[in-house]
Design an enzyme around this catalytic site. Structure first.
Site, mmCIF file in Angstrom:
data_model
loop_
_atom_site.group_PDB
_atom_site.id
_atom_site.type_symbol
_atom_site.label_atom_id
_atom_site.label_comp_id
_atom_site.label_asym_id
_atom_site.label_seq_id
_atom_site.Cartn_x
_atom_site.Cartn_y
_atom_site.Cartn_z
ATOM 1 N N MET A 1 1.602 7.797 -0.171
ATOM 2 C CA MET A 1 2.509 8.586 -1.267
ATOM 3 C C MET A 1 2.195 10.219 -0.869
ATOM 4 O O MET A 1 1.872 11.091 -1.783
ATOM 5 C CB MET A 1 1.888 8.440 -2.509
ATOM 6 C CG MET A 1 2.163 6.965 -3.300
ATOM 7 S SD MET A 1 3.852 6.644 -3.032
ATOM 8 C CE MET A 1 4.682 7.589 -4.686
ATOM 9 N N HIS B 1 10.933 1.726 1.586
ATOM 10 C CA HIS B 1 11.396 2.816 0.412
ATOM 11 C C HIS B 1 12.135 1.656 -0.720
ATOM 12 O O HIS B 1 12.962 0.653 -0.334
ATOM 13 C CB HIS B 1 12.359 3.633 0.750
ATOM 14 C CG HIS B 1 12.736 4.580 -0.448
ATOM 15 N ND1 HIS B 1 11.830 5.511 -0.984
ATOM 16 C CD2 HIS B 1 13.673 4.513 -1.308
ATOM 17 C CE1 HIS B 1 12.553 5.920 -2.290
ATOM 18 N NE2 HIS B 1 13.722 5.343 -2.258
HETATM 19 C C1 GRF Z 1 6.290 -0.074 -2.798
HETATM 20 O O1 GRF Z 1 7.310 -0.355 -3.814
HETATM 21 C C2 GRF Z 1 6.948 0.452 -1.616
HETATM 22 O O2 GRF Z 1 8.339 0.303 -1.448
HETATM 23 C C3 GRF Z 1 6.847 2.001 -2.156
HETATM 24 O O3 GRF Z 1 5.600 2.187 -2.498
HETATM 25 C C4 GRF Z 1 5.262 0.670 -3.178
HETATM 26 C C5 GRF Z 1 3.999 0.354 -2.434
HETATM 27 O O4 GRF Z 1 3.383 -0.875 -2.926
HETATM 28 N N1 GRF Z 1 6.906 3.116 -0.732
HETATM 29 P P1 GRF Z 1 2.200 -1.510 -1.891
HETATM 30 O O5 GRF Z 1 1.052 -0.548 -1.869
HETATM 31 O O6 GRF Z 1 2.813 -1.948 -0.670
HETATM 32 O O7 GRF Z 1 1.877 -2.782 -2.986
#
Ligand code: GRF
Length: 194
Positions: free
Chosen positions: A92, A111
């Protein structure tokens, strides 16, 4: 078979990371996961990676003066692991342009929308607000523009009556876990290039 050395960048629970780790356990999978990096020291995914015997590193961006300085440290870690491919999986944090350019054509992201629709955050709420009948997820190349790189693979799900952001997210997450390993394999084999 030569397996491409792949590092994963996370910030949270790491469920997509786990999907990649599990896929890479297959002897004929063309990538191996060599390390998981997090910019959050308490990311849940770090413990999961360690349980699977994967090297981890966690550093807080708050300890660095600026984005470029932090990205230099990430890059050093990726080199130490000998990474050839980088998968962002719920990472993030925006990466600096020099870092993205350095890894261009070798860095993927997942995404939770059907790009180019709904770039950025809160995609499920925004999809519901827009009244779309289909939503989904996209694995794409990472380029300097946020969520703007070419699409590698997408999966669609229907938006159902009564959906909330959480129910929609759960339906899409199943698809994320399905397509990300396929997309990484395709990239690792060299079957798709940006
Ligand atoms: C997922 O929904 C992905 O698409 C987005 O952030 C979320 C991450 O989830 N970029 P995780 O940490 O893989 O469970």
């Amino acid at each position: 078979m030569i397996r491409k050395r792949t590092a994963i960048l996370i910030s949270g629970r790491g469920s997509n990371m786990l999907a990649l780790i599990e896929a890479a356990k297959a002897a004929d999978y063309p990538a191996e996961i060599v390390g998981v990096f997090s910019n959050k020291l308490d990311a849940g995914g770090l413990a999961i990676a360690r349980e699977h015997g994967i090297a981890t590193a966690a550093l807080s961006h708050r300890d660095y003066p600026d984005r470029a300085a932090f990205d230099t440290v990430i890059d050093a870690q990726l080199r130490e692991w000998g990474a050839e491919i980088v998968c962002l999986a719920g990472f993030m944090r925006v990466l600096s342009t020099p870092f993205v350019e350095h890894w261009r054509g070798r860095m993927l992201n997942i995404h939770p929308s059907l790009l180019p629709a709904f770039r950025g955050l809160d995609t499920h709420q925004r999809a519901l607000d827009a009244g779309v009948s289909e939503h989904g997820c996209t694995v794409h190349w990472v380029t300097p523009g946020l969520d703007e790189g070419d699409v590698i693979l997408q999966a669609r799900v229907p938006v159902l009556y009564g959906d909330t952001p959480d129910t929609l997210a759960a339906r899409i997450l199943v698809e994320e876990h399905r397509i990300y390993p396929i997309a990484l394999a395709t990239v690792a084999r060299g079957d798709v290039q940006t």
